[in-house]
Design a protein around this motif. Structure first.
Motif, mmCIF file in Angstrom:
data_model
loop_
_atom_site.group_PDB
_atom_site.id
_atom_site.type_symbol
_atom_site.label_atom_id
_atom_site.label_comp_id
_atom_site.label_asym_id
_atom_site.label_seq_id
_atom_site.Cartn_x
_atom_site.Cartn_y
_atom_site.Cartn_z
ATOM 1 N N ILE A 1 -29.566 5.408 30.134
ATOM 2 C CA ILE A 1 -28.417 5.127 29.267
ATOM 3 C C ILE A 1 -28.583 3.687 28.813
ATOM 4 O O ILE A 1 -28.658 2.771 29.637
ATOM 5 C CB ILE A 1 -27.076 5.296 30.006
ATOM 6 C CG1 ILE A 1 -26.889 6.727 30.500
ATOM 7 C CG2 ILE A 1 -25.904 4.877 29.113
ATOM 8 C CD1 ILE A 1 -25.745 6.897 31.490
ATOM 9 N N GLY A 2 -28.698 3.467 27.500
ATOM 10 C CA GLY A 2 -28.892 2.113 26.978
ATOM 11 C C GLY A 2 -27.577 1.466 26.587
ATOM 12 O O GLY A 2 -26.745 2.096 25.930
ATOM 13 N N VAL A 3 -27.395 0.219 26.992
ATOM 14 C CA VAL A 3 -26.154 -0.517 26.680
ATOM 15 C C VAL A 3 -26.517 -1.901 26.156
ATOM 16 O O VAL A 3 -27.259 -2.638 26.803
ATOM 17 C CB VAL A 3 -25.261 -0.671 27.935
ATOM 18 C CG1 VAL A 3 -23.967 -1.412 27.575
ATOM 19 C CG2 VAL A 3 -24.960 0.682 28.574
ATOM 20 N N MET A 4 -26.007 -2.249 24.978
ATOM 21 C CA MET A 4 -26.234 -3.576 24.416
ATOM 22 C C MET A 4 -24.904 -4.302 24.271
ATOM 23 O O MET A 4 -24.012 -3.858 23.542
ATOM 24 C CB MET A 4 -26.908 -3.478 23.047
ATOM 25 C CG MET A 4 -27.307 -4.835 22.480
ATOM 26 S SD MET A 4 -28.595 -5.636 23.433
ATOM 27 C CE MET A 4 -30.027 -4.732 22.823
ATOM 28 N N LEU A 5 -24.794 -5.428 24.980
ATOM 29 C CA LEU A 5 -23.577 -6.228 24.921
ATOM 30 C C LEU A 5 -23.790 -7.461 24.047
ATOM 31 O O LEU A 5 -24.875 -7.692 23.519
ATOM 32 C CB LEU A 5 -23.154 -6.641 26.333
ATOM 33 C CG LEU A 5 -22.844 -5.507 27.318
ATOM 34 C CD1 LEU A 5 -22.389 -6.084 28.666
ATOM 35 C CD2 LEU A 5 -21.797 -4.555 26.764
ATOM 36 N N GLN B 1 -21.715 -2.798 22.121
ATOM 37 C CA GLN B 1 -20.376 -3.386 22.109
ATOM 38 C C GLN B 1 -19.949 -3.617 20.666
ATOM 39 O O GLN B 1 -20.753 -3.990 19.814
ATOM 40 C CB GLN B 1 -20.395 -4.709 22.866
ATOM 41 C CG GLN B 1 -19.035 -5.382 23.016
ATOM 42 C CD GLN B 1 -19.113 -6.663 23.823
ATOM 43 O OE1 GLN B 1 -20.125 -6.938 24.451
ATOM 44 N NE2 GLN B 1 -18.047 -7.449 23.785
ATOM 45 N N ASP B 2 -18.670 -3.398 20.376
ATOM 46 C CA ASP B 2 -18.201 -3.557 18.998
ATOM 47 C C ASP B 2 -18.081 -5.029 18.607
ATOM 48 O O ASP B 2 -18.125 -5.924 19.461
ATOM 49 C CB ASP B 2 -16.897 -2.800 18.763
ATOM 50 C CG ASP B 2 -15.692 -3.436 19.461
ATOM 51 O OD1 ASP B 2 -15.867 -4.427 20.206
ATOM 52 O OD2 ASP B 2 -14.570 -2.941 19.265
ATOM 53 N N THR C 1 -28.569 -3.781 16.677
ATOM 54 C CA THR C 1 -28.737 -2.419 17.199
ATOM 55 C C THR C 1 -28.024 -1.417 16.299
ATOM 56 O O THR C 1 -28.570 -0.362 15.958
ATOM 57 C CB THR C 1 -28.188 -2.335 18.646
ATOM 58 O OG1 THR C 1 -28.901 -3.261 19.474
ATOM 59 C CG2 THR C 1 -28.343 -0.938 19.225
ATOM 60 N N VAL C 2 -26.802 -1.762 15.897
ATOM 61 C CA VAL C 2 -26.022 -0.877 15.017
ATOM 62 C C VAL C 2 -26.703 -0.763 13.649
ATOM 63 O O VAL C 2 -26.802 0.328 13.075
ATOM 64 C CB VAL C 2 -24.576 -1.395 14.877
ATOM 65 C CG1 VAL C 2 -23.823 -0.620 13.800
ATOM 66 C CG2 VAL C 2 -23.848 -1.288 16.219
ATOM 67 N N LYS C 3 -27.195 -1.898 13.108
ATOM 68 C CA LYS C 3 -27.868 -1.874 11.803
ATOM 69 C C LYS C 3 -29.086 -0.953 11.804
ATOM 70 O O LYS C 3 -29.400 -0.320 10.799
ATOM 71 C CB LYS C 3 -28.304 -3.291 11.409
ATOM 72 C CG LYS C 3 -27.182 -4.184 10.932
ATOM 73 C CD LYS C 3 -27.737 -5.564 10.587
ATOM 74 C CE LYS C 3 -26.604 -6.564 10.366
ATOM 75 N NZ LYS C 3 -27.128 -7.938 10.173
ATOM 76 N N PHE D 1 -23.035 5.192 20.125
ATOM 77 C CA PHE D 1 -21.616 4.883 20.284
ATOM 78 C C PHE D 1 -21.422 3.376 20.128
ATOM 79 O O PHE D 1 -22.223 2.588 20.616
ATOM 80 C CB PHE D 1 -21.107 5.308 21.673
ATOM 81 C CG PHE D 1 -21.405 6.734 22.020
ATOM 82 C CD1 PHE D 1 -20.584 7.762 21.587
ATOM 83 C CD2 PHE D 1 -22.542 7.058 22.774
ATOM 84 C CE1 PHE D 1 -20.868 9.081 21.902
ATOM 85 C CE2 PHE D 1 -22.835 8.373 23.094
ATOM 86 C CZ PHE D 1 -22.004 9.383 22.656
ATOM 87 N N VAL D 2 -20.362 2.979 19.425
ATOM 88 C CA VAL D 2 -19.981 1.567 19.296
ATOM 89 C C VAL D 2 -18.595 1.447 19.907
ATOM 90 O O VAL D 2 -17.635 2.031 19.400
ATOM 91 C CB VAL D 2 -19.973 1.110 17.823
ATOM 92 C CG1 VAL D 2 -19.605 -0.363 17.721
ATOM 93 C CG2 VAL D 2 -21.339 1.359 17.184
ATOM 94 N N VAL D 3 -18.495 0.720 21.016
ATOM 95 C CA VAL D 3 -17.250 0.738 21.789
ATOM 96 C C VAL D 3 -16.792 -0.679 22.129
ATOM 97 O O VAL D 3 -17.611 -1.589 22.276
ATOM 98 C CB VAL D 3 -17.419 1.549 23.095
ATOM 99 C CG1 VAL D 3 -17.704 3.005 22.798
ATOM 100 C CG2 VAL D 3 -18.523 0.982 23.964
ATOM 101 N N PRO D 4 -15.470 -0.877 22.246
ATOM 102 C CA PRO D 4 -14.973 -2.178 22.697
ATOM 103 C C PRO D 4 -15.358 -2.422 24.150
ATOM 104 O O PRO D 4 -15.589 -1.477 24.911
ATOM 105 C CB PRO D 4 -13.457 -2.068 22.527
ATOM 106 C CG PRO D 4 -13.160 -0.615 22.456
ATOM 107 C CD PRO D 4 -14.377 0.059 21.921
ATOM 108 N N LEU D 5 -15.428 -3.687 24.523
ATOM 109 C CA LEU D 5 -15.886 -4.067 25.858
ATOM 110 C C LEU D 5 -15.137 -3.338 26.970
ATOM 111 O O LEU D 5 -15.739 -2.874 27.945
ATOM 112 C CB LEU D 5 -15.740 -5.584 26.034
ATOM 113 C CG LEU D 5 -16.194 -6.169 27.373
ATOM 114 C CD1 LEU D 5 -17.669 -5.894 27.621
ATOM 115 C CD2 LEU D 5 -15.915 -7.669 27.407
#
Length: 374
Positions: free
Chosen positions: A307-311, A335-336, A349-351, A357-361
């Motif tokens: 599961i990849g997570v970018m903060l 993270q949004d 990452t979003v670009k 998924f783009v989510v608040p912290l």
């Protein structure tokens, strides 16, 4: 022509004030409008000069940097870059300052900077310019989160199974050795990257994760002297067991492994187990540890079980790794923008279309547990 960013230097050392002024003055985008030798002097200078950014010494007479920062964030939020000593006490105070809303930190410049002047100048100028982009609303949210965390315990994300108990360091090693014979492993691996603002963001995620969460590997851009104190600090705020990663260490559920500040962290397979590998190779994307290096090893050895997570973070380190992880069949999230101190790494990452998924912290921990159950 753009208006220069106004900087106020706050430090009790006349020599350090002079050095910082010389460094910051090399960048035409920055203007040092004043210096202050203590927080009381700084308070008056802020009223007179209206700086866009402060550099703030961690340890000062009359009032320490954190106490001053607390008053500043409560009454008149201004982006701050902390200037920290390379000691464990310096690290602890710096992380507290980051909790309060300091945007970033640099280590105290050494008197003999002949060989590192250019690199240090580039670092502090870059961090001051990044800090200037942080809005007052973001600083107010950071301070409000700090106050909230003093008075209430965050609600944990739903657990997957019976919690894993915490162990001492010796017990962890013994447990790992025992489990290696039984191929105990973590079914999923959460691979998380962060940079500017990341120490506080990681804290917010870990506070909400139950002890039954999958094994987590983290690459945070951080100086070598600060990564171990950071891991120790995170271990006190979560139900999971947090440590600085060691070479050959087995990745277990309920455990978090943070890359040392001077080594790349890679994930390898050893039979049915996942293990940490540390690499002393050159910087990648100007960083060591690099998020991309960690994520590419996860692509190769974990694949769709990750599961990849970018903060929050400045730059683009990890964005390509997230894209490769997504293409390998692993779910990814970023993270949004609203809750990110700097929407650089998650924004890139979003670009790239690399965030499923783009989510608040505040929702990252719940999303991790939701994806882990799939």
């Amino acid at each position: 022509m753009n208006t220069p960013i106004k900087v106020l230097i706050v430090d009790d050392s006349a020599l350090v004030r002079k050095m910082l002024q010389e460094m910051l003055s090399t960048d035409p985008a920055l203007q040092v409008v004043g210096t202050a030798s203590d927080p009381f002097d700084a308070r008056e200078k802020i009223k007179q000069l209206h700086p866009d950014v402060l550099t703030l010494d961690v340890e000062m007479p009359k009032m320490d940097g954190v106490t001053f920062l607390k008053n500043l964030m409560r009454l008149h939020p201004v982006p701050v870059v902390m200037v920290s000593t390379l000691t464990e006490k310096g690290a602890d105070v710096t992380f507290e300052a980051m909790d309060l809303g300091a945007v970033d930190f640099v280590t105290k410049p050494k008197i003999d900077l002949v060989h590192t002047f250019e690199a240090y100048t580039s670092e502090i100028c870059s961090k001051v310019k990044t800090a200037a982009k942080v809005s007052r609303a973001m600083l107010e949210r950071q301070y409000a989160r700090y106050i909230a965390n003093q008075t209430r315990k965050p609600v944990l994300a739903p657990a997957m199974a019976r919690p894993v108990q915490k162990h001492s360091a010796d017990a962890i090693i013994e447990k790992s050795a025992f489990n290696s014979r039984h191929f105990r492993t973590t079914d999923k691996i959460v691979a998380l990257g962060a940079s500017t603002g990341g120490t506080e963001a990681i804290k917010e995620v870990l506070m909400r994760l139950p002890a039954s969460a999958p094994g987590i590997v983290i690459t945070q851009h951080i100086p070598a002297a600060f990564s171990l104190p950071f891991a120790k600090r995170m271990d006190t705020i979560t139900e999971m067991t947090v440590m600085q990663a060691e070479d050959g260490q087995q990745i277990l559920p309920g455990h978090v492994y943070i890359a040392p500040g001077d080594k790349h962290l890679l994930i390898a397979r050893d039979g049915a187990r996942y293990i940490c590998r540390l690499n002393d190779g050159p910087p990648v994307n100007r960083h060591k540890p690099s998020v991309d290096v960690m994520l590419r090893s996860v692509v190769q050895n974990v694949g769709p079980n990750a599961i990849g997570v970018m903060l929050t973070g400045m730059g683009a380190d990890g964005a390509m790794g997230m894209k490769e992880l997504q293409e390998a069949g692993a779910p990814t999230m970023a993270q949004d923008e609203k809750t990110s101190v700097v929407w650089g790494m998650p924004g890139e990452t979003v670009k790239l279309g690399a965030a499923d998924f783009v989510v608040p912290l505040e929702q990252v921990a719940n999303k991790i547990m939701e994806l882990a159950k799939r």
